[in-house]
Write an enzyme that holds these catalytic residues in place. Structure first.
Site, short mmCIF file in Angstrom:
data_model
loop_
_atom_site.label_atom_id
_atom_site.label_comp_id
_atom_site.label_asym_id
_atom_site.label_seq_id
_atom_site.Cartn_x
_atom_site.Cartn_y
_atom_site.Cartn_z
N ALA A 59 -20.04 6.89 36.07
CA ALA A 59 -18.94 6.86 37.04
C ALA A 59 -17.78 6.10 36.43
O ALA A 59 -17.98 5.21 35.59
CB ALA A 59 -19.38 6.19 38.34
N VAL A 61 -16.01 3.91 37.84
CA VAL A 61 -16.01 2.52 38.29
C VAL A 61 -17.05 1.66 37.58
O VAL A 61 -16.99 0.43 37.65
CB VAL A 61 -16.21 2.47 39.82
CG1 VAL A 61 -17.67 2.73 40.19
CG2 VAL A 61 -15.74 1.16 40.41
N TYR A 62 -17.99 2.27 36.86
CA TYR A 62 -18.99 1.49 36.14
C TYR A 62 -18.32 0.74 34.99
O TYR A 62 -17.89 1.33 34.00
CB TYR A 62 -20.10 2.40 35.58
CG TYR A 62 -21.00 3.05 36.61
CD1 TYR A 62 -20.93 2.73 37.96
CD2 TYR A 62 -21.94 4.00 36.23
CE1 TYR A 62 -21.75 3.33 38.89
CE2 TYR A 62 -22.78 4.61 37.15
CZ TYR A 62 -22.67 4.27 38.48
OH TYR A 62 -23.50 4.89 39.40
N SER A 63 -18.22 -0.57 35.17
CA SER A 63 -17.59 -1.44 34.16
C SER A 63 -16.21 -0.95 33.77
O SER A 63 -15.83 -0.96 32.60
CB SER A 63 -18.49 -1.58 32.92
OG SER A 63 -19.75 -2.13 33.27
N ALA A 64 -15.45 -0.52 34.80
CA ALA A 64 -14.05 -0.13 34.62
C ALA A 64 -13.86 0.91 33.52
O ALA A 64 -12.93 0.84 32.72
CB ALA A 64 -13.18 -1.36 34.35
#
Length: 344
Positions: A59, A61-64
């Site tokens: 995704a 959003v996973y660790s930006a």
């Protein structure tokens, strides 16, 4: 490895898929999951492919975005051998176009994901959450354009309520837009809420479940026991507030039942918990994660065998909870039950 159709689509996915949330991990949540770099990630991808696991889920959003970046490096040179699933909708910044699923956000988020992943198409793009500020018609027409442009091949959602998903599916049918074929959901022995409404909806509408957190946010690893403190290495110390709520007493009852079956079968507690999910209706793939090779190989051992009917019944019984209204009459009262036959 067993392969299943993803919902009513023609896309074949492995019964187990790999969640790349540990890749490039940083911050209080994802850093606690794992900090796998590109070299380590490539080794984990090697092991997955050797076992027939070719679907990798991430995704933005996973660790930006770092998870997508690391996954892209790990699959470099073998793009045609893998399926990539990624998600977007959750905030990636503070600006008005940094969250949600508006046309502008979806187009930009897709382009950003393609760049980070180092590919020109995404096999499955899922909306990470329902955006109530954007009409479903705008969302679906944008996805339609991205599919027509060859940038995404299939579309799905994650963490939608039943009405949100059904409204979207109805609009897609009405306007001839792509049909959501996947719903990425939380489902585990310690969290069976998916069964109340979303599972019957998925069965009726041809939406396959991609299961996240099959071990209940790390609670079904076999390391958490009644009357004992959390292990020092448990990520629950730092991340419990981010995950789904679990009743501790019910959890301990489930773990004790899993222990008994583990002794009978020679399998591990996580393998049994995952195998139970693989036998549930509408489940297309269970997403497993791993911080290292040992964890990955253990989780891969959840396939290739089956629990007995008696063992499944034991797990069903110990994990059962009373459904809330309006669902419980359809399970407990004969007249209601006739109108809602069980999913098989």
């Amino acid at each position: 490895m067993e392969y299943r159709n993803l919902g009513a689509s023609g896309l074949k996915v492995p019964a187990l898929s790999f969640g790349a949330g540990t890749f490039g991990g940083s911050g209080p949540l994802f850093g606690a999951w794992g900090t796998t770099d590109a070299e380590e990630a490539r080794r984990l991808v090697d092991i997955c492919l050797e076992a027939g696991v070719n679907l990798f889920d991430t995704a933005d959003v996973y660790s930006a975005g770092a998870s997508e970046n690391v996954l892209g490096q790990a699959i470099r040179g073998r793009r045609d051998a893998v399926l990539i699933s990624t998600k977007t909708a959750l905030p990636m910044g503070q600006g008005p176009q940094d969250w949600g699923t508006s046309r502008a956000r979806l187009i930009r988020a897709t382009e950003d994901a393609l760049r980070r992943l180092g590919t020109d198409y995404i096999d499955l793009l899922q909306l990470h959450a329902f955006d109530a500020s954007t009409s479903v018609e705008e969302v679906l027409s944008t996805l339609d354009g991205l599919v027509a442009a060859g940038k995404i091949r299939y579309v799905g959602v994650s963490n939608f309520a039943g009405w949100e998903l059904m409204k979207s599916l109805a609009a897609a049918e009405r306007h001839g837009h792509p049909h959501y074929v996947a719903h990425q959901v939380y489902y585990s022995l310690a969290g069976r809420d998916y069964e109340w409404e979303l599972m019957p909806l998925g069965a009726d509408q041809g939406v396959g479940a991609l299961v996240w957190s099959p071990l209940a946010w790390g609670r079904l690893t076999g390391k958490i026991r009644r009357g004992e403190p959390l292990p020092k290495a448990s990520r629950l110390h730092d991340t419990a507030q981010y995950g789904p709520p679990v009743d501790d007493e019910k959890l301990f009852d489930i773990v004790e039942e899993l222990d008994g079956i583990a002794q009978d079968t020679g399998r591990t507690v996580p393998q049994i918990a995952i195998n139970w999910l693989l036998g549930r209706p509408t489940v297309s793939s269970v997403i497993i994660g791993a911080r290292n090779e040992e964890q990955l190989r253990q989780n891969l051992g959840a396939v290739g065998w089956s629990l007995s009917k008696e063992q499944v019944e034991r797990l069903d019984a110990v994990s059962a909870v009373t459904a809330p209204y309006p669902y419980f009459p359809y399970r407990r009262q004969e007249g209601f039950a006739r109108l809602n036959p069980p999913i098989v």
